[in-house]
Design a protein around this motif. Structure first.
Motif, PDB file in Angstrom:
ATOM      1  N   UNK A 108      -3.596 -26.657  18.055  1.00  0.00           N
ATOM      2  CA  UNK A 108      -4.290 -27.910  17.740  1.00  0.00           C
ATOM      3  C   UNK A 108      -3.354 -28.945  17.143  1.00  0.00           C
ATOM      4  N   UNK A 109      -2.504 -28.498  16.231  1.00  0.00           N
ATOM      5  CA  UNK A 109      -1.642 -29.424  15.509  1.00  0.00           C
ATOM      6  C   UNK A 109      -0.661 -30.119  16.433  1.00  0.00           C
ATOM      7  N   UNK A 111      -0.808 -30.294  19.751  1.00  0.00           N
ATOM      8  CA  UNK A 111      -1.559 -31.037  20.782  1.00  0.00           C
ATOM      9  C   UNK A 111      -1.901 -32.451  20.312  1.00  0.00           C
ATOM     10  N   UNK A 112      -2.383 -32.556  19.077  1.00  0.00           N
ATOM     11  CA  UNK A 112      -2.792 -33.866  18.588  1.00  0.00           C
ATOM     12  C   UNK A 112      -1.594 -34.682  18.093  1.00  0.00           C
ATOM     13  N   UNK A 113      -0.564 -34.006  17.576  1.00  0.00           N
ATOM     14  CA  UNK A 113       0.641 -34.728  17.144  1.00  0.00           C
ATOM     15  C   UNK A 113       1.284 -35.443  18.325  1.00  0.00           C
ATOM     16  N   UNK A 115      -0.063 -36.915  20.708  1.00  0.00           N
ATOM     17  CA  UNK A 115      -0.731 -38.203  20.983  1.00  0.00           C
ATOM     18  C   UNK A 115      -0.082 -39.311  20.151  1.00  0.00           C
ATOM     19  N   UNK A 116       0.262 -38.972  18.906  1.00  0.00           N
ATOM     20  CA  UNK A 116       0.904 -39.967  18.041  1.00  0.00           C
ATOM     21  C   UNK A 116       2.368 -40.170  18.453  1.00  0.00           C
TER      22      UNK A 116
ATOM     23  N   UNK B 108      -8.369 -23.963  17.417  1.00  0.00           N
ATOM     24  CA  UNK B 108      -7.606 -22.747  17.126  1.00  0.00           C
ATOM     25  C   UNK B 108      -8.382 -21.781  16.245  1.00  0.00           C
ATOM     26  N   UNK B 130      -8.440 -28.258  27.752  1.00  0.00           N
ATOM     27  CA  UNK B 130      -8.025 -29.095  26.634  1.00  0.00           C
ATOM     28  C   UNK B 130      -7.936 -30.568  27.037  1.00  0.00           C
ATOM     29  N   UNK B 307      -7.441 -33.726  24.568  1.00  0.00           N
ATOM     30  CA  UNK B 307      -6.285 -34.625  24.530  1.00  0.00           C
ATOM     31  C   UNK B 307      -6.073 -35.263  25.891  1.00  0.00           C
ATOM     32  N   UNK B 337      -7.651 -29.380  11.918  1.00  0.00           N
ATOM     33  CA  UNK B 337      -6.442 -30.116  12.303  1.00  0.00           C
ATOM     34  C   UNK B 337      -6.724 -31.228  13.319  1.00  0.00           C
ATOM     35  N   UNK B 338      -7.578 -30.942  14.306  1.00  0.00           N
ATOM     36  CA  UNK B 338      -7.723 -31.933  15.384  1.00  0.00           C
ATOM     37  C   UNK B 338      -8.371 -33.223  14.871  1.00  0.00           C
ATOM     38  N   UNK B 341      -5.916 -35.097  12.373  1.00  0.00           N
ATOM     39  CA  UNK B 341      -4.832 -35.877  12.997  1.00  0.00           C
ATOM     40  C   UNK B 341      -5.405 -37.087  13.733  1.00  0.00           C
ATOM     41  N   UNK B 345      -5.701 -42.254  14.715  1.00  0.00           N
ATOM     42  CA  UNK B 345      -6.029 -43.017  15.920  1.00  0.00           C
ATOM     43  C   UNK B 345      -7.362 -43.758  15.772  1.00  0.00           C
TER      44      UNK B 345
END
Lengths: 383, 383
Positions: A108-109, A111-113, A115-116, B108, B130, B307, B337-338, B341, B345
């Protein structure tokens, strides 16, 4: 420990990450494309086949974490914060020189990081399935491997021929076989080298960018280690407790775990993780259609992001046997949910084999050094 | 606030979860199969078509968390710990009565928790892709929907006919349309009911197990709310700041966020989350092949596990406009986490619309009540 027995080229590997900064700059100046990769699931053969330079950009330092935490939540794995921190502070040459960064939807971490990260870098994310055993996951992953080929071809403005990819597969397989020969030296009792020394080569080899020269150097290192051990014997005590490390990727500041074990009467004989044995054990089938073969092989890694993660348990049991392991130390990084939860299953699995197990959670600071020392020394003492 | 204007059946919804304990026991005694579901991505039409009773088992109480933390890491989302805790302590009737539990690889924490849950319960896990936009994800998800059909058929020892599934789709679509009519009453300025009252119906409707009777009751609630508002006016002040809630699922103890907002001069007009608007906005296409239609519709939810998660941003913007929102409050659960983060956004997205935004992280304790009050009151004051 006495390290007089070590061949001199160990230091080349120990220093490889730093030396690589200049090497990668030179490759850029020569017009080569650099592709930053995060994860063992990324098939680097595709970059090699395209004439690009794949380079690991998972970060292992706490330096840029404070900056990262201005954007990312504090309660997140240090590897993710550190990697993102290096990107926004432009302080990692590998990140800086990367023309393309390839991520995958592992956890998860990350995957979303990504995007940034995509706001400031050229990022392509592969969708990694969350299971390995079913047809649907295998089909999805093959599509993702083929899509990566297209993305890399576009970035490098080349067409990867069948021979290009076959050649890349052969050379990576050779590297894997050499790494395996090398770390399997530690099956000996006592092992010829310490775990800290083994790690230098395993981690350092990621930062050697000429694959042919790298394989030559690995071969020499293997031969010289064998020869020196035959001549001088091992510097490792025969009484040292044989430890297998498992868990999250371990390098940089988390080498504190290895140091602590080896200062406490243990010796690390192997690493069941992404910087150790895991990426070297499986070869890509050279007789199969190349992209299908890559997809098959890369999907098989036993990482805790998979559900179920049976391949990890199988590898653990095999390594425990082959390396005559006395105890297993798991290192998880703070806030890594998948490894942290899987710890329960690893503990149960090892209990069935009557194998002592300890799990330590750490981050990229050094504030837990004393605590690690207390716990790991007690663990080794009771082995 | 004066709640004299409220129709009496609001209390039926408020109490639905508790009343449902007996109802579900009775259904079990009648030989019905109960299927516990965790997530908005699970197509409940399949259980309904098989004559089974789908019931939400996401937990919202801190009661069993201490027990759960004996197995799971402490640093994990309270929803996951609470749900697992209810399972191991056998203290949630819904969990207890579930013949089958359907999970999905959303985040996760849940993904790995299901592995442990499977040691004590009959668990089937759907692999959720995902991403939503690509062909590979859509194919994988359709396969998973079809596999769920088989698993449910086996569990219930029935064959779901084409008419069964079409009928289930129609009745769930009707429920969605009724819920939408109901919460859209809050588009009025002032809204006829508070956000706390709206939530009673939205959350409580999950625990009404006769779908036909539920739709009748929803229709009555809608009509009576409209009628009472027309007769008595709204008990909500016309000056109350109109708040849209977004983020993690909100119910049980986390209703403290709603209470705090509504005690501080705000009124919650809508919930852009899994217990609110998200699951009701999208209808299943009744003219398409039923399983393809289910797969299409269920994959479209805008959750931070996706994502990219563009559907969330689109829904947010639309709701802000339609509900004349003054400010957005995001609630994230600790260690999610998702969502944590994605907050970065969401903030950037709302800044572009000049819309005030605050994100609060909480858990299932009440220890942060004062802190929530301070932050949310300050936020509402500056609107």
């Amino acid at each position: 420990m006495n390290t007089a027995a070590l061949p001199s080229n160990f230091e080349n590997f120990a220093d490889a990450r730093k030396q690589g900064f200049l090497a990668v700059k030179q490759l850029k100046d020569e017009g080569k494309k650099v592709v930053g990769v995060f994860c063992t699931y990324t098939p680097q053969e595709i970059m090699l086949a395209a004439g690009a330079v794949p380079v690991g950009i998972c970060a292992f330092s706490d330096e840029p974490i404070a900056e990262a935490e201005k954007v990312l939540p504090r309660n997140l794995c240090p590897l993710i914060k550190s990697s993102y921190g290096f990107a926004i502070t432009d302080t990692c040459p590998y990140m800086y020189f990367s023309d393309l960064i390839v991520g995958e939807t592992t956890c998860d971490g990350k995957k979303k990081m990504y995007e940034l990260l995509a706001d400031i870098k050229n990022v392509h994310v592969m969708q990694l399935p969350q299971s390995q055993g079913d047809e649907g996951s295998r089909e999805l992953w093959l599509e993702e491997v083929l899509r990566l080929k297209e993305v890399v071809e576009q970035e490098c403005k080349v067409t990867i021929s069948a021979e290009d990819i076959r050649q890349a597969i052969r050379i990576k397989n050779e590297e894997r076989a050499l790494l395996k020969e090398f770390y399997e030296l530690s099956k000996a009792c006592p092992p010829p080298i310490t775990g800290a020394e083994q790690l230098k080569v395993l981690y350092g080899s990621q930062f050697k960018f000429d694959p042919v020269a790298k394989n030559k150097e690995l071969r020499e290192t293997f031969e010289m280690t064998k020869q020196k051990a035959a001549e001088n014997g091992s510097a490792v005590s025969a009484d040292a407790k044989r430890i297998l490390i498992t868990g999250c990727p371990l390098a940089g500041v988390t080498e504190k775990v290895v140091t602590t074990i080896e200062e406490s009467g243990g010796v690390v004989v192997g690493y069941e993780n992404c910087i150790g044995i895991k990426p070297a054990e499986l070869l890509v089938d050279e007789h199969e259609e190349p992209y299908q073969a890559l997809a098959n092989r890369y999907l098989q890694f036993g990482c805790s992001v998979m559900t179920p993660n049976t391949n990890r348990f199988e590898l653990l049991s095999r390594l425990i046997d082959e390396f005559k392991v006395d105890g297993v130390v798991e290192m998880t990084l703070q806030a890594c949910h998948t490894y942290a939860i899987e710890t329960t299953e690893v503990r149960a699995h090892l209990q069935k084999q009557n194998l002592p197990f300890i799990s330590v959670e750490t981050d990229y600071s050094t504030s837990d050094t004393a605590q690690l020392k207390t716990r790991l020394a007690a663990f080794i003492e009771m082995l």
